[in-house]
Design a protein around this motif. Structure first.
Motif, PDB file in Angstrom:
ATOM      1  N   SER A   1      39.038  75.254  39.171  1.00 18.41           N
ATOM      2  CA  SER A   1      40.105  76.128  38.682  1.00 18.41           C
ATOM      3  C   SER A   1      40.211  77.427  39.481  1.00 18.41           C
ATOM      4  CB  SER A   1      39.902  76.446  37.191  1.00 18.41           C
ATOM      5  OG  SER A   1      40.126  75.295  36.402  1.00 18.41           O
ATOM      6  N   ARG A   2      39.155  77.811  40.169  1.00 19.68           N
ATOM      7  CA  ARG A   2      39.256  78.980  41.051  1.00 19.68           C
ATOM      8  C   ARG A   2      40.145  78.674  42.246  1.00 19.68           C
ATOM      9  NH1 ARG A   2      33.477  79.169  40.271  1.00 19.68           N
ATOM     10  NH2 ARG A   2      32.997  80.679  38.606  1.00 19.68           N
ATOM     11  N   GLN A   3      40.194  77.417  42.640  1.00 15.96           N
ATOM     12  CA  GLN A   3      40.985  77.025  43.806  1.00 15.96           C
ATOM     13  C   GLN A   3      42.381  76.533  43.430  1.00 15.96           C
ATOM     14  OE1 GLN A   3      38.666  74.862  46.962  1.00 15.96           O
ATOM     15  NE2 GLN A   3      37.153  74.723  45.331  1.00 15.96           N
TER      16      GLN A   3
ATOM     17  N   LEU B   1      35.472  82.133  34.646  1.00 16.70           N
ATOM     18  CA  LEU B   1      36.592  82.520  35.495  1.00 16.70           C
ATOM     19  C   LEU B   1      36.965  83.985  35.262  1.00 16.70           C
ATOM     20  CD1 LEU B   1      38.795  79.358  34.889  1.00 16.70           C
ATOM     21  CD2 LEU B   1      37.553  79.905  36.991  1.00 16.70           C
TER      22      LEU B   1
ATOM     23  N   ALA C   1      34.984  75.116  36.659  1.00 14.04           N
ATOM     24  CA  ALA C   1      35.372  76.479  37.030  1.00 14.04           C
ATOM     25  C   ALA C   1      35.598  76.589  38.531  1.00 14.04           C
ATOM     26  CB  ALA C   1      34.309  77.467  36.566  1.00 14.04           C
ATOM     27  N   ALA C   2      34.759  75.914  39.309  1.00 18.11           N
ATOM     28  CA  ALA C   2      34.921  75.940  40.767  1.00 18.11           C
ATOM     29  C   ALA C   2      36.270  75.357  41.167  1.00 18.11           C
ATOM     30  CB  ALA C   2      33.780  75.161  41.427  1.00 18.11           C
TER      31      ALA C   2
ATOM     32  N   GLN D   1      49.002  82.099  47.151  1.00 21.80           N
ATOM     33  CA  GLN D   1      47.786  82.579  47.805  1.00 21.80           C
ATOM     34  C   GLN D   1      47.932  82.587  49.325  1.00 21.80           C
ATOM     35  OE1 GLN D   1      44.737  80.016  46.229  1.00 21.80           O
ATOM     36  NE2 GLN D   1      44.689  81.042  44.246  1.00 21.80           N
TER      37      GLN D   1
ATOM     38  N   ARG E   1      42.462  85.292  36.611  1.00 22.99           N
ATOM     39  CA  ARG E   1      42.662  83.875  36.909  1.00 22.99           C
ATOM     40  C   ARG E   1      42.991  83.102  35.640  1.00 22.99           C
ATOM     41  NH1 ARG E   1      44.700  80.929  40.804  1.00 22.99           N
ATOM     42  NH2 ARG E   1      43.559  79.029  41.311  1.00 22.99           N
ATOM     43  N   GLN E   2      42.352  83.447  34.545  1.00 27.81           N
ATOM     44  CA  GLN E   2      42.625  82.763  33.283  1.00 27.81           C
ATOM     45  C   GLN E   2      44.110  82.846  32.921  1.00 27.81           C
ATOM     46  OE1 GLN E   2      39.947  83.780  30.043  1.00 27.81           O
ATOM     47  NE2 GLN E   2      38.256  84.118  31.469  1.00 27.81           N
TER      48      GLN E   2
END
Length: 342
Positions: free
Chosen positions: A283-285, A299, A280-281, A235, A303-304
């Motif tokens: 796993s987004r990062q 998600l 979820a917050a 990223q 991303r999954q």
């Protein structure tokens, strides 16, 4: 009068929150901790008024043992890898936890609930490489050992855990047979013999933040690494790639040291961090899989696919046997440390 009374109650509540002892949460640091601050610590502090102090350690249990033995525990919540959780629970280092803290059992991934731990995330130890340094993509751990076709240093965790499994996979052992073989003297010898072949080319790492740094700087061409750390580096624009074939996956857990001063607040935090929205917050990062199944639906599909729990990524993966490491870890780590020094 009622308005003044309500204002007084709010003021008292705010004063009580400001005077409440802080909750000390200790994790492995780096990008992982930064994601926890954003997804868990700050939202929990806003929701409850309980101040969170973030600490960092390398997973070593010596300090936990010392604090518990002295009955002077300054850590309230601890991020713990599965083998240390199992061993520490047996040794009385951690509080027993109600599985209901994680919500409905049916919504929790199998393996996430342990007597002394509630799952934080599912992670993978993967083969990562620099696409700037290697023009041909390696296919698995056998290629990790092929320094002629893929020249350059190799990054490996300075630990028997995960490293011995990788050695056997590189030597052609099937995923389903790794722990059966590693439980035998012949299997241990085979793993160390395989590691000895690569030893001159190994650059050891001890912190999860190091592999992406080594890869980005060109110090190593390939490295074992936590998948979430590599995803974070990607990223940031680093040209790093992941090979999922032969990955090792396991859980990291929340635990409460025995005798923690803020036990009630610690349990409240774990319940908060186990909610789908919070998971979820996180796993987004960080590209680690949530333990709450409902979080996956929150998600983005792309991303999954980056998570260890994606079906395609689990096809050839090895589930880390925490019971094996609880039983054999101490002796194998002693042997590994002595071998690494030679």
């Amino acid at each position: 009068m009622a308005i003044h009374g309500k204002s007084l109650l709010l003021a008292c509540a705010a004063l009580a929150a400001s005077q409440a002892p802080a909750l000390t949460i200790v994790s492995f640091g780096g990008a992982n901790q930064a994601a926890q601050v954003q997804a868990y610590y700050q939202p929990f502090q806003r929701a409850t008024g309980i101040k969170v102090l973030a600490g960092e350690y390398n997973g070593e249990m010596a300090k936990v043992k010392a604090m518990v033995a002295a009955r002077s525990v300054s850590w309230d919540v601890l991020e713990v890898e599965a083998p240390e959780l199992a061993r520490g629970c047996d040794e009385g280092l951690f509080e027993k936890l109600d599985p209901a803290l994680a919500g409905a059992r049916a919504e929790v991934v199998d393996g996430a609930l342990q007597p002394c731990g509630i799952g934080l995330f599912v992670w993978s130890n993967v083969l990562a490489y620099s696409a700037d340094k290697l023009k041909t993509a390696p296919r698995g751990w056998a290629d990790f050992w092929d320094v002629k076709r893929y020249p350059g240093k190799r990054g490996m965790r300075k630990s028997a855990k995960y490293t011995l499994e990788i050695a056997l996979l590189a030597d052609g052992v099937a995923a389903k047979d790794v722990y059966r073989l590693l439980a035998t003297p012949a299997g241990v010898e085979r793993a160390f013999k395989k590691l000895a072949q690569l030893k001159p080319h190994i650059q050891w790492w001890e912190a999860g933040a190091q592999p992406p740094q080594y890869l980005a700087s060109g110090d190593v061409a390939m490295s074992s690494a936590y998948n979430g750390r590599i995803a974070s580096a990607q990223q940031e624009g680093r040209n790093l790639k992941i090979v999922w074939d032969g990955s090792l996956y396991d859980f990291v857990y929340w635990a409460i040291p025995k005798g923690a001063q803020q036990g009630a607040a610690a349990r409240r935090f774990i319940a908060f961090a186990s909610r789908p929205e919070a998971q979820a917050a996180y796993s987004r990062q960080m590209a680690y899989g949530p333990i709450n199944r409902q979080a996956m639906a929150l998600l983005a599909p792309a991303r999954q696919l980056e998570l260890p729990t994606a079906p395609a990524n689990l096809q050839s993966a090895v589930r880390v046997d925490s019971n094996f490491w609880a039983d054999h870890g101490e002796s194998l780590e002693q042997r590994f440390n002595a071998w690494a020094l030679r």
